[in-house]
Design an enzyme around this catalytic site. Structure first.
Site, PDB file in Angstrom:
ATOM      1  N   ASP A  44       0.834  -1.194   0.000  1.00  0.00           N
ATOM      2  CA  ASP A  44       0.000   0.000   0.000  1.00  0.00           C
ATOM      3  C   ASP A  44       0.870   1.245   0.000  1.00  0.00           C
ATOM      4  O   ASP A  44       1.594   1.512   0.952  1.00  0.00           O
ATOM      5  CB  ASP A  44      -0.903  -0.002   1.240  1.00  0.00           C
ATOM      6  CG  ASP A  44      -1.821   1.209   1.290  1.00  0.00           C
ATOM      7  OD1 ASP A  44      -2.942   1.112   0.786  1.00  0.00           O
ATOM      8  OD2 ASP A  44      -1.389   2.257   1.824  1.00  0.00           O
ATOM      9  N   TYR A  49       2.782   9.773  -0.415  1.00  0.00           N
ATOM     10  CA  TYR A  49       3.863   9.166   0.361  1.00  0.00           C
ATOM     11  C   TYR A  49       5.234   9.376  -0.285  1.00  0.00           C
ATOM     12  O   TYR A  49       6.250   9.127   0.350  1.00  0.00           O
ATOM     13  CB  TYR A  49       3.631   7.658   0.532  1.00  0.00           C
ATOM     14  CG  TYR A  49       2.371   7.273   1.237  1.00  0.00           C
ATOM     15  CD1 TYR A  49       1.571   8.207   1.894  1.00  0.00           C
ATOM     16  CD2 TYR A  49       1.958   5.941   1.263  1.00  0.00           C
ATOM     17  CE1 TYR A  49       0.402   7.829   2.535  1.00  0.00           C
ATOM     18  CE2 TYR A  49       0.795   5.551   1.907  1.00  0.00           C
ATOM     19  CZ  TYR A  49       0.018   6.498   2.531  1.00  0.00           C
ATOM     20  OH  TYR A  49      -1.138   6.098   3.163  1.00  0.00           O
ATOM     21  N   LYS A  74      -2.823   5.711  -4.215  1.00  0.00           N
ATOM     22  CA  LYS A  74      -3.915   6.640  -3.942  1.00  0.00           C
ATOM     23  C   LYS A  74      -3.669   7.975  -4.621  1.00  0.00           C
ATOM     24  O   LYS A  74      -2.525   8.430  -4.722  1.00  0.00           O
ATOM     25  CB  LYS A  74      -4.048   6.870  -2.419  1.00  0.00           C
ATOM     26  CG  LYS A  74      -4.104   5.607  -1.597  1.00  0.00           C
ATOM     27  CD  LYS A  74      -4.156   5.928  -0.114  1.00  0.00           C
ATOM     28  CE  LYS A  74      -3.827   4.717   0.729  1.00  0.00           C
ATOM     29  NZ  LYS A  74      -2.386   4.380   0.700  1.00  0.00           N
TER      30      LYS A  74
END
Length: 285
Positions: A44, A49, A74
């Site tokens: 993930d 990030y 994401k």
């Protein structure tokens, strides 16, 4: 490994590896490489990030067929329009150096959610994304998205830990056939969660640590978990949760630990929204 069947027919591992707060390329790459060696196949990441490239490089160089992995990323708020979301999807694929992502999420419930969601729907139809979902959406926001679109989210990734159990939200998602995925299952160690006496006493019965008890508790609630660590020994510990099962009494004991409040911030608080996400949303104007 245990798996969950998503509402679109795809299958997702119940235990994965998160890379939040690991922006350094070498450290992230090594962490993912170690996690692959331990046995993790669900990874993930997110645009926010800043480590999609490191995740992709480790997976692509692992020598393991891409089909064995389940890769999630994401879309961040600064790409929450239809056109920018399309570009964001391509950017994630480029950084991952992959032809498709197994799951792609809208990272927050703000901005032009519907325009961005339409871009995700189109990317799913074209095969660039296998499953689409959301993160940090409350039930009313999920229901509104369902009513406004033709594709129901397959996953909602939300904060769930013993300190913030979100029973009502979890029950709603599961009744809607939307899988729940827990971020910060250890609440980043807040309130001495790794030494909590109640969790420790439960763990003693099974020869397990507090962290392992927490992960097992979540798995038995049919919640996907993505614990993060850069230490291989802890990765192995977190992965070793499939050889025991908590009793109903254990589950009820843990339920009493609920503090009924986020350990980070309230997604309903306008002040918090402005202070954390305001600059990203203003960038779209």
């Amino acid at each position: 490994m245990e798996y969950i069947n998503l509402n679109d027919g795809n299958k997702m591992p119940m235990l994965g590896f998160g890379v939040f707060q690991v922006p350094d390329f070498k450290q992230a790459r090594q962490a993912v490489t170690d996690a692959i060696d331990v046995g993790y196949r669900l990874f993930d990441t997110a645009a926010a990030y800043q480590n999609e490239a490191a995740v992709g490089e480790s997976i692509n160089k692992s020598g393991i067929d891409r089909s064995e992995f389940f890769v999630t990323s994401k879309l961040w708020l600064d790409h929450f329009t239809y056109e920018k979301a399309k570009a964001g999807i391509e950017d994630s694929l480029r950084k991952l150096n992959m032809d498709y992502m197994d799951l792609y999420l809208l990272h927050q419930p703000y901005g032009d959610v519907y325009g961005a969601w339409r871009a995700l729907e189109e990317a799913q139809k074209s095969g660039k994304i296998k499953s689409i979902g959301v993160s940090n959406f409350y039930p009313d926001q999920v229901k509104n998205l369902e009513l406004m679109s033709s594709v129901k989210p397959a996953v909602n990734q939300i904060e769930v830990s013993p300190w913030f159990q979100q029973n009502d939200d979890v029950n709603f998602m599961q009744k809607e056939d939307i899988a729940v995925e827990a971020w910060a299952p250890f609440a980043e160690g807040k309130h001495d969660i790794f030494t909590n006496e109640t969790l420790a006493k439960i763990g003693e019965k099974y020869g397990k640590s507090n962290g392992q008890v927490i992960l097992r508790w979540l798995l038995q609630r049919e919640i996907i978990v993505i614990p993060k660590t850069v230490h291989k020994a802890r990765m192995q510990e977190n992965f070793d949760v499939f050889d025991f099962k908590l009793s109903q009494d254990d589950m009820e004991t843990i339920s009493k630990l609920d503090r009924h409040e986020s350990q980070f911030f309230d997604h309903h608080d306008p002040v918090a929204i402005e202070s954390i996400f305001g600059s990203s949303l203003r960038a779209l104007r």
